[in-house]
Design a protein around this motif. Structure first.
Motif, PDB file in Angstrom:
ATOM      1  N   GLU A 335     -52.043 -67.307  -9.830  1.00  0.00           N
ATOM      2  CA  GLU A 335     -52.992 -66.241  -9.513  1.00  0.00           C
ATOM      3  C   GLU A 335     -52.267 -65.006  -8.985  1.00  0.00           C
ATOM      4  O   GLU A 335     -52.556 -63.874  -9.372  1.00  0.00           O
ATOM      5  CB  GLU A 335     -54.001 -66.750  -8.483  1.00  0.00           C
ATOM      6  N   ARG A 336     -51.282 -65.243  -8.091  1.00  0.00           N
ATOM      7  CA  ARG A 336     -50.563 -64.116  -7.497  1.00  0.00           C
ATOM      8  C   ARG A 336     -49.720 -63.365  -8.533  1.00  0.00           C
ATOM      9  O   ARG A 336     -49.792 -62.136  -8.649  1.00  0.00           O
ATOM     10  CB  ARG A 336     -49.649 -64.610  -6.370  1.00  0.00           C
ATOM     11  N   PHE A 337     -48.926 -64.095  -9.333  1.00  0.00           N
ATOM     12  CA  PHE A 337     -48.020 -63.433 -10.267  1.00  0.00           C
ATOM     13  C   PHE A 337     -48.770 -62.843 -11.460  1.00  0.00           C
ATOM     14  O   PHE A 337     -48.321 -61.830 -12.022  1.00  0.00           O
ATOM     15  CB  PHE A 337     -46.935 -64.411 -10.723  1.00  0.00           C
ATOM     16  N   ALA A 339     -51.694 -61.444 -11.204  1.00  0.00           N
ATOM     17  CA  ALA A 339     -52.198 -60.177 -10.656  1.00  0.00           C
ATOM     18  C   ALA A 339     -51.077 -59.151 -10.554  1.00  0.00           C
ATOM     19  O   ALA A 339     -51.266 -57.971 -10.888  1.00  0.00           O
ATOM     20  CB  ALA A 339     -52.837 -60.416  -9.297  1.00  0.00           C
ATOM     21  N   ASP A 340     -49.892 -59.589 -10.093  1.00  0.00           N
ATOM     22  CA  ASP A 340     -48.762 -58.663  -9.950  1.00  0.00           C
ATOM     23  C   ASP A 340     -48.345 -58.067 -11.286  1.00  0.00           C
ATOM     24  O   ASP A 340     -47.897 -56.909 -11.343  1.00  0.00           O
ATOM     25  CB  ASP A 340     -47.562 -59.388  -9.325  1.00  0.00           C
ATOM     26  N   ASN A 341     -48.458 -58.858 -12.345  1.00  0.00           N
ATOM     27  CA  ASN A 341     -47.993 -58.416 -13.660  1.00  0.00           C
ATOM     28  C   ASN A 341     -49.111 -57.916 -14.570  1.00  0.00           C
ATOM     29  O   ASN A 341     -48.864 -57.594 -15.733  1.00  0.00           O
ATOM     30  CB  ASN A 341     -47.247 -59.564 -14.356  1.00  0.00           C
ATOM     31  N   GLY A 342     -50.354 -57.861 -14.032  1.00  0.00           N
ATOM     32  CA  GLY A 342     -51.469 -57.377 -14.829  1.00  0.00           C
ATOM     33  C   GLY A 342     -51.778 -58.256 -16.024  1.00  0.00           C
ATOM     34  O   GLY A 342     -52.149 -57.766 -17.093  1.00  0.00           O
ATOM     35  N   GLU A 373     -43.540 -67.825 -11.906  1.00  0.00           N
ATOM     36  CA  GLU A 373     -43.382 -66.396 -12.190  1.00  0.00           C
ATOM     37  C   GLU A 373     -42.771 -66.191 -13.573  1.00  0.00           C
ATOM     38  O   GLU A 373     -43.214 -65.333 -14.351  1.00  0.00           O
ATOM     39  CB  GLU A 373     -42.502 -65.731 -11.132  1.00  0.00           C
TER      40      GLU A 373
END
Length: 462
Positions: A335-337, A339-342, A373
């Motif tokens: 979920e985090r990565f 979001a970070d990478n669109g 990631e």
């Protein structure tokens, strides 16, 4: 009307009706809702029913004097600001009252502008304290012990222990394998403590050159050594009022160990090149993946410092011993990565999850985060596939670096290709075990740092 729009409230207490009327008019013009009482006893009852933000109260009153009423009011709610009104002859009493919890005092006959200023200042400070309390709760919820994701019973016990330890001022020693979340535990201790709104300063003792460690910790005066063009505040000064996290404490030199022990004992230090003692209010949290007790026996770590650091010991748990957390953490990192990478991903393909759950994770949670990631970056479908994962995560089989090169799980390929694959996996494992410290990785592998850097570039290892 929202809480932010609710007008502040004031309680005016005086046996003189004229003073009550005058102060009511003044404070009403300041947009406060005002109630009044003619004596201390009525004031306590009025406050009990409607907690006022500010209380203006005379000291000399019938039935119950202002000091007695103040004590009772603060027992009901210590966040209210009590401003005492006193005659000149009672100044000593008023000063003592301030020490006992009063916000301030004014001398009769008082200036109305002084009253307005005091009330405004009391309300501003009260609002700041409320904001700080709200921020502390938010930080505790986000970064405190409850923020540690786990379904493992032993980790849940550790989480409860962290919450208990956080409330104290004790020095904490965190030990465990690389990649098991020692920094996360340290942050949970800090953000779950009364120091949560203070600074949380991190220092990796292995990442700082030996000659700069003392300056890094304690700062230096201008001209203390070549290149010291200005005065510099060290990490202990930067962490004042908060917590200082010293990672890889086992890498600290014997000389610096002596100086750290002194700071822990005396709560003061001098900058490099300085002579003036500097007091410090810092909670020290340390972490290591080394056996400090063995180092004490070998004489490479001071026994007195070890005892000073080991007030409360917390041990992190390897990911291989909390396998029920693999899917939970993988979903969190996805979920985090994403979001970070669109990137929009619906999750892991079941086969990819089997790969993750079968792998022994020698690099622990850090290795899992890196793997997810990488998978997010490499993914070309709506879900993470096995081929998106790093090659070292061999689905359902023993990783290459733990298997015999000619075992059944490793069919014969061109020798150069097999050697490169094996070497790449060994380097990645060594990096994970050494917390990505390249100097220690090179030493463990028995090669020069330059040779390691060349191989990292050649194998495209970040």
């Amino acid at each position: 009307m929202t809480a932010a729009e609710t007008p502040a409230t004031a309680l005016v207490v005086d046996d003189d009706e004229a003073i009550r009327s005058m102060l009511t008019a003044v404070l009403s013009n300041e947009s406060l809702t005002v109630t009044t009482a003619a004596n201390g006893q009525d004031a306590v009852e009025a406050f009990r029913q409607h907690h006022a933000d500010v209380v203006l109260m005379d000291i000399r009153m019938p039935k119950m004097n202002g000091l007695q009423a103040m004590k009772a009011i603060l027992e009901i709610n210590r966040s209210s600001a009590v401003i005492l009104m006193t005659a000149f002859a009672e100044i000593a009493t008023a000063v003592q009252a301030v020490k006992d919890g009063a916000f301030d005092y004014v001398i009769k006959p008082f200036d109305l502008d002084e009253i307005r200023l005091l009330v405004r200042r009391a309300l501003e400070i009260s609002a700041m304290r409320a904001d700080i309390a709200s921020l502390r709760r938010e930080l505790s919820d986000r970064y405190g012990a409850e923020g540690i994701l786990t379904a493992n019973p032993a980790m849940k016990d550790l989480r409860q222990t962290i919450a208990k330890v956080a409330r104290s001022q004790a020095t904490v020693l965190i030990h465990g394998e690389s990649g098991t979340g020692k920094e996360l535990v340290a942050a949970a201790v800090h953000y779950g403590s009364p120091r949560a709104t203070g600074p949380f300063v991190r220092v990796n003792c292995a990442a700082i050159p030996e000659g700069l460690l003392e300056s890094e910790f304690f700062g230096h005066e201008k001209g203390a050594f070549t290149g010291a063009a200005t005065r510099r505040r060290g990490r202990f000064e930067q962490a004042d009022g908060g917590s200082l996290f010293l990672d890889e404490i086992g890498e600290m030199s014997p000389g610096l160990q002596v100086k750290l022990l002194r700071v822990l004992q005396e709560r003061e230090f001098e900058r490099v090149g300085g002579t003036e003692p500097i007091r410090t209010d810092v909670r020290v949290i340390v972490a290591t993946n080394r056996d400090l007790e063995a180092m004490v026996r070998e004489g490479t770590f001071r026994q007195d410092l070890y005892f000073r650091l080991n007030v409360v010991a917390l041990k992190t748990i390897p990911l291989r011993d909390r396998r029920e957390d693999i899917r939970l953490l993988a979903d969190h990192f996805l979920e985090r990565f994403a979001a970070d990478n669109g990137v929009k991903l619906r999750g892991f393909d079941p086969a990819a999850l089997e790969c993750l759950e079968a792998y022994p994770w020698p690099g622990n949670v850090r290795e899992l985060a890196n793997a997810v990631e990488r998978a997010v970056v490499m993914s070309t479908t709506s879900a993470i596939q096995p081929e998106d994962l790093p090659e070292s995560i061999a689905c359902g089989s023993t990783p290459v670096f733990e298997a015999h090169p000619l075992g059944a799980d490793n069919p014969i390929r061109p020798l150069r290709e097999m050697v490169r694959t094996f070497e790449s996996h060994v380097i990645q494992r060594a990096l994970a075990e050494n917390d990505d410290n390249r100097a220690r990785t090179a030493a463990q592998l028995g090669i020069s740092r330059r040779a390691l850097l060349y191989k990292l570039h050649d194998y495209d290892i970040s």
